[in-house]
Design an enzyme around this catalytic site. Structure first.
Site, PDB file in Angstrom:
ATOM      1  N   SER A 144      -3.864  -7.401  -1.369  1.00 34.24           N
ATOM      2  CA  SER A 144      -2.319  -7.309  -1.301  1.00 34.24           C
ATOM      3  C   SER A 144      -1.787  -6.959  -0.227  1.00 34.24           C
ATOM      4  CB  SER A 144      -1.964  -6.496  -2.494  1.00 34.24           C
ATOM      5  OG  SER A 144      -0.444  -6.081  -2.537  1.00 34.24           O
ATOM      6  N   TYR A 157      -2.876   2.766  -5.322  1.00 34.44           N
ATOM      7  CA  TYR A 157      -2.979   1.267  -5.250  1.00 34.44           C
ATOM      8  C   TYR A 157      -3.364   0.544  -3.953  1.00 34.44           C
ATOM      9  CZ  TYR A 157      -1.929  -3.653  -5.822  1.00 34.44           C
ATOM     10  OH  TYR A 157      -1.743  -4.943  -5.848  1.00 34.44           O
TER      11      TYR A 157
END
Length: 257
Positions: A144, A157
Site C-alpha cells: 500500500s 497498518y
C-alpha cells in the site's frame, strides 16, 4: 476473445475488495482462478456468480488461513494438482485496523503483522521452491502507499505495509536471474470494507473494479512497482522527500476530519 496472458492464477484475500475484483476481472479474461480466503461462504458466493453467469473463466475456492505456513504449502500443492501449474500468484490477503491513542495496545500490531506480513511470507515460501526449479512464474505482492510514510491512526497498518515494501525490494534483488517475475502493488485508497474504517478523508478514492484493471495492466507491463492513482502516488513520493518539520504539519492539515 484473445487468449488470456495467464492460464491458472492463485489469489489470496480473494473474497472481498481488491481480491474479489481481481478474481472477477481475470474470469472475464478466461483465466482459471484459485480463490483463497478464510470465509468458505464468501468464496462459494463469489465462485457461484461466475458459474451462473456469462464469464468464460472459472473461480475455484480453496479456503485458507494464510498465517498457517503448512496450510499455504498444502493449498499450493492442491491447486497445482487440481488446476495445473500456477502462472501468477497474487498475495493480497491483509487487513486494516486503525489504532487510536486511547486504545493503544500491542494486539493490533501482532494481528496485522502476522496477517499482512507473515501471510505474504508464507505464500512466497509455498511457491518459491517449485518456481525456482521451473525458472518461471509471476509473483505479485500487494502492499500500500500507506507504507511510504507515517499516516494518522496507521501505526500498525502502515508499519506492516512498509515492511512488505522493503521485503519485496530485497526479494526482487535476490530473484535476479531466477526466471521469476516479482511485482510490488501499492494501491492508493480503494473503497473496501477495510478503508471504510479510516476516520479521515481519503483523496482520489477508487472503486475496486477500477483498481483491479489498473493492477492487471501493470502486471502485463511487467515493471516492478504498480502504484496508483498516478497523481496521488507522485504527491506521496514527493512527501517522502520533505523534512519532518514540514511533513508532520502538512499531513496533519490534510488528514484532519
Amino acid at each position: 476473445m484473445p487468449r488470456p496472458r495467464w492460464s491458472t492464477v492463485w489469489i489470496t484475500g480473494a473474497s472481498r475488495g481488491i481480491g474479489e475484483a481481481l478474481a472477477l476481472e481475470l474470469a472475464r479474461r478466461g483465466c482459471t482462478v484459485a480463490i483463497s480466503a478464510r470465509s468458505v461462504e464468501d468464496l462459494e458466493r463469489l465462485a457461484q456468480t461466475v458459474r451462473s453467469g456469462p464469464l468464460p473463466g472459472r473461480l475455484q475456492p480453496y479456503p485458507l488461513d494464510v498465517t498457517d505456513s503448512d496450510a499455504c504449502e498444502a493449498a499450493f500443492r492442491r491447486i497445482e494438482a487440481e488446476l495445473g501449474p500456477i502462472d501468477l500468484c497474487i498475495l493480497n490477503a491483509g487487513s486494516h485496523q486503525p489504532v487510536e491513542l486511547d486504545d493503544f495496545s500491542p494486539l493490533p500490531f501482532e494481528s496485522l503483522l502476522r496477517l499482512n506480513v507473515l501471510g505474504v511470507v508464507n505464500g512466497v515460501a509455498a511457491v518459491l521452491p517449485v518456481w525456482r526449479r521451473r525458472r518461471c512464474g509471476q509473483l505479485a505482492i500487494v502492499a500500500s502507499v500507506a507504507g511510504y510514510r507515517g499516516l494518522p491512526t496507521a501505526t500498525a497498518y502502515g508499519a506492516s505495509k512498509a515492511a512488505l515494501i522493503n521485503f519485496a525490494e530485497a526479494l526482487r534483488l535476490d530473484l535476479e536471474g531466477s526466471g521469476i517475475v516479482l511485482n510490488l502493488i501499492n494501491p492508493g485508497f480503494v473503497r473496501t470494507p477495510l478503508t471504510d474504517r479510516n476516520p479521515f478523508p481519503m483523496p482520489f478514492l477508487l472503486e475496486p473494479d477500477d483498481a483491479a484493471r489498473r493492477i492487471l495492466r501493470g502486471l502485463e507491463r511487467g515493471g516492478f512497482e504498480i502504484a496508483f492513482p498516478r497523481r496521488f502516488v507522485i504527491w506521496l513520493k514527493l512527501l517522502r522527500l520533505l523534512p519532518y518539520r514540514l511533513y508532520f504539519p502538512l499531513v496533519r492539515r490534510i488528514t484532519r476530519p
